[in-house]
Write a protein that holds these residues in place. Structure first.
Motif, PDB file in Angstrom:
ATOM      1  N   ALA A 212     106.129  76.799  -1.625  1.00  0.00           N
ATOM      2  CA  ALA A 212     105.786  77.937  -0.755  1.00  0.00           C
ATOM      3  C   ALA A 212     104.316  78.330  -0.962  1.00  0.00           C
ATOM      4  O   ALA A 212     103.600  78.666  -0.008  1.00  0.00           O
ATOM      5  N   ALA A 213     103.853  78.252  -2.221  1.00  0.00           N
ATOM      6  CA  ALA A 213     102.451  78.610  -2.508  1.00  0.00           C
ATOM      7  C   ALA A 213     101.495  77.636  -1.816  1.00  0.00           C
ATOM      8  O   ALA A 213     100.446  78.041  -1.289  1.00  0.00           O
ATOM      9  N   ASP A 214     101.863  76.342  -1.790  1.00  0.00           N
ATOM     10  CA  ASP A 214     101.033  75.343  -1.096  1.00  0.00           C
ATOM     11  C   ASP A 214     100.919  75.670   0.390  1.00  0.00           C
ATOM     12  O   ASP A 214      99.838  75.601   0.982  1.00  0.00           O
ATOM     13  N   VAL A 215     102.066  75.999   0.986  1.00  0.00           N
ATOM     14  CA  VAL A 215     102.057  76.277   2.432  1.00  0.00           C
ATOM     15  C   VAL A 215     101.248  77.547   2.704  1.00  0.00           C
ATOM     16  O   VAL A 215     100.433  77.591   3.642  1.00  0.00           O
ATOM     17  N   GLU A 216     101.430  78.568   1.854  1.00  0.00           N
ATOM     18  CA  GLU A 216     100.652  79.806   2.038  1.00  0.00           C
ATOM     19  C   GLU A 216      99.150  79.526   1.897  1.00  0.00           C
ATOM     20  O   GLU A 216      98.335  80.069   2.640  1.00  0.00           O
TER      21      GLU A 216
END
Ligand SMILES: C[S@@+](CC[C@H](N)C(=O)[O-])C[C@H]1O[C@@H](n2cnc3c(N)ncnc32)[C@H](O)[C@@H]1O
Ligand code: SF4
Length: 418
Positions: A212-216
């Motif tokens: 999720a952090a990568d996508v954000e």
């Protein structure tokens, strides 16, 4: 894509076919009649990388030495000869999109890319506003380089970021770190009106929170287009021999759910199973593939699909860069050229079209394959019964369930199931 039958026509024949003989063979009456030819794209393969990533099964080859060993001038010359030899197959047709893929095309100097694009323009009419995409790796990024590509005629950059986490990037064997990826995106934003960021998920050791952090992190750049692929272990890669531990299927599915939610909240439309775009920023080149359009593929190992009034032909160029260079230079870059069997056409069309959220217009199926709709009626009815597609009088589209079980849906259209 369906595998290509191991039939070699034309190539390596004793007496080489003349252009007139070749055209006569390709245009003679056959089992199909196409009322109109589809849009034509051009794919150009540039096969070198700084280092081979352990998960990659693309036709990409690590440079043997430093950048000086990249035979860029000779390769661009060979591409031009290859293109010239292919011109009779696409006489009179306009090019809708161009894609310079790899490998790592951003290893090539902007001046060489400019020379290549000028040569294409001199030989083929381009549609006004023709999309020209170039794949870039942040490890080859230097200031002003992207502006150089824009000046050369590239309109869209596709940046292979994969992750913003340095530990994950190292595990993937990438040649760049997260800081270089961020700098490359900033530069792409400044140089291009539209660009794409490639990410992968379900990486070795990755948690859903990290995913999720990568996508954000990607969404923070407000990219007009994101491609997000689940890491797959491909045969004949280093990862296939030394398999890393990957997140299990349930974890990967949960990651995808979060990716879909986060991209939607950021205003990106999941228009294809792995592609997310703001309005007006879809990849026109890839959409042409998914709509079963035509593409001429030049460069080492490049695939092409070209329609004629009575047949559809698939071509593959020589795969090994040295063999390709030698072959292309004498106008013999094609390793195989086969006609798509009538029995395989419906499956090939559906394999592509069902990847699109909007599916396809029924009229397009007949236009692109030359087949009657009755050729897919039985599997279509079965897919509808299972809740995998919905349809009306004009079109067919995958349901959310169909998107989740895409390969099951596609397999309904295999020739033996018809
Ligand atoms: C040819 S590469 C892109 C350009 C450049 N070579 C790079 O890697 O930065 C196309 C994209 O395919 C994806 N890809 C390659 N191998 C993959 C694999 N085994 N599983 C999932 N995605 C993969 C990556 O996201 C990659 O950016
Ligand atoms: S940089 Fe891209 S094409 Fe090259 S080896 Fe890595 S994933 Fe494959």
């Amino acid at each position: 894509m369906a595998s290509i039958p191991p039939v070699v026509a034309a190539a390596a024949a004793t007496a080489p076919e003349t252009v007139a003989e070749r055209l006569a063979r390709l245009t003679r009456p056959g089992t199909l009649t196409l009322a109109a030819l589809p849009p034509l794209s051009l794919y150009v393969h540039l096969p070198w990388c700084i280092r081979k990533c352990p998960y990659c099964d693309f036709n990409s080859h690590a440079l043997r030495g430093d950048l000086e060993t990249l035979p860029q001038r000779r390769y661009v010359d060979a591409l031009i000869v290859d293109l010239e030899a292919a011109l009779p197959l696409v006489w009179g047709r306009r090019v809708h999109t161009i894609f310079l893929g790899g490998g790592t095309p951003s290893l090539f100097d902007p001046a060489e890319i400019g020379r290549l694009l000028a040569a294409v323009r001199a030989r083929l009419p381009l549609e006004p506003g023709c999309e020209v995409t170039l794949e870039a790796n942040p490890g080859t990024f230097e200031r002003e380089r992207f502006h150089g590509y824009a000046d050369a005629g590239v309109t869209r950059l596709s940046i292979g970021v994969q992750s913003f986490d340095d530990a994950r990037l190292r595990a993937l064997g990438r040649v760049h770190d997260a800081a270089q990826a961020r700098a490359a995106i900033e530069e792409a934003k400044a140089a291009f009106a539209t660009f794409n960021v490639d990410l992968m998920y379900a990486l070795p050791g990755q948690t859903p929170v990290e995913c999720a952090a990568d996508v954000e992190a990607a969404l923070a750049f407000a990219p007009p287009h994101l491609s997000i692929y689940q890491l797959t272990i491909e045969p004949n890669t280093l990862f296939a021999h030394a398999r890393p531990t990957l997140p299990d299927d349930d974890t990967a599915a949960a990651m995808l759910d979060r990716i879909v939610a986060a991209t939607a909240a950021a205003g990106l439309d999941r228009y294809e199973v792995s592609a997310f775009a703001r309005a007006g920023h879809r990849s026109r080149h890839n959409v042409n593939y998914w709509e079963f359009g035509d593409y001429l593929g030049i460069g080492a190992g490049a695939h092409g699909k070209i329609s004629f009034a009575h047949r559809i032909v698939r071509q593959v160029r020589l795969r090994d860069p040295a063999a390709y260079l030698a072959g292309a230079e004498r106008g013999a870059a094609v390793a195989s050229e086969v006609e798509v069997a009538r029995a395989d056409l419906a499956f090939e069309f559906m394999l592509n079209a069902l990847r699109l959220k909007d599916g396809f217009a029924l009229a397009r199926f007949a236009q692109r394959t030359g087949l009657p709709l009755s050729a897919i009626e039985r599997p279509l009815a079965e897919a509808e019964r299972r809740g995998l597609v919905e349809r009306d009088l004009q079109s067919v589209r995958p349901t959310p369930l169909g998107f989740d079980f895409l390969s099951d849906l596609q397999q309904l259209f295999l020739p033996s199931d018809n």
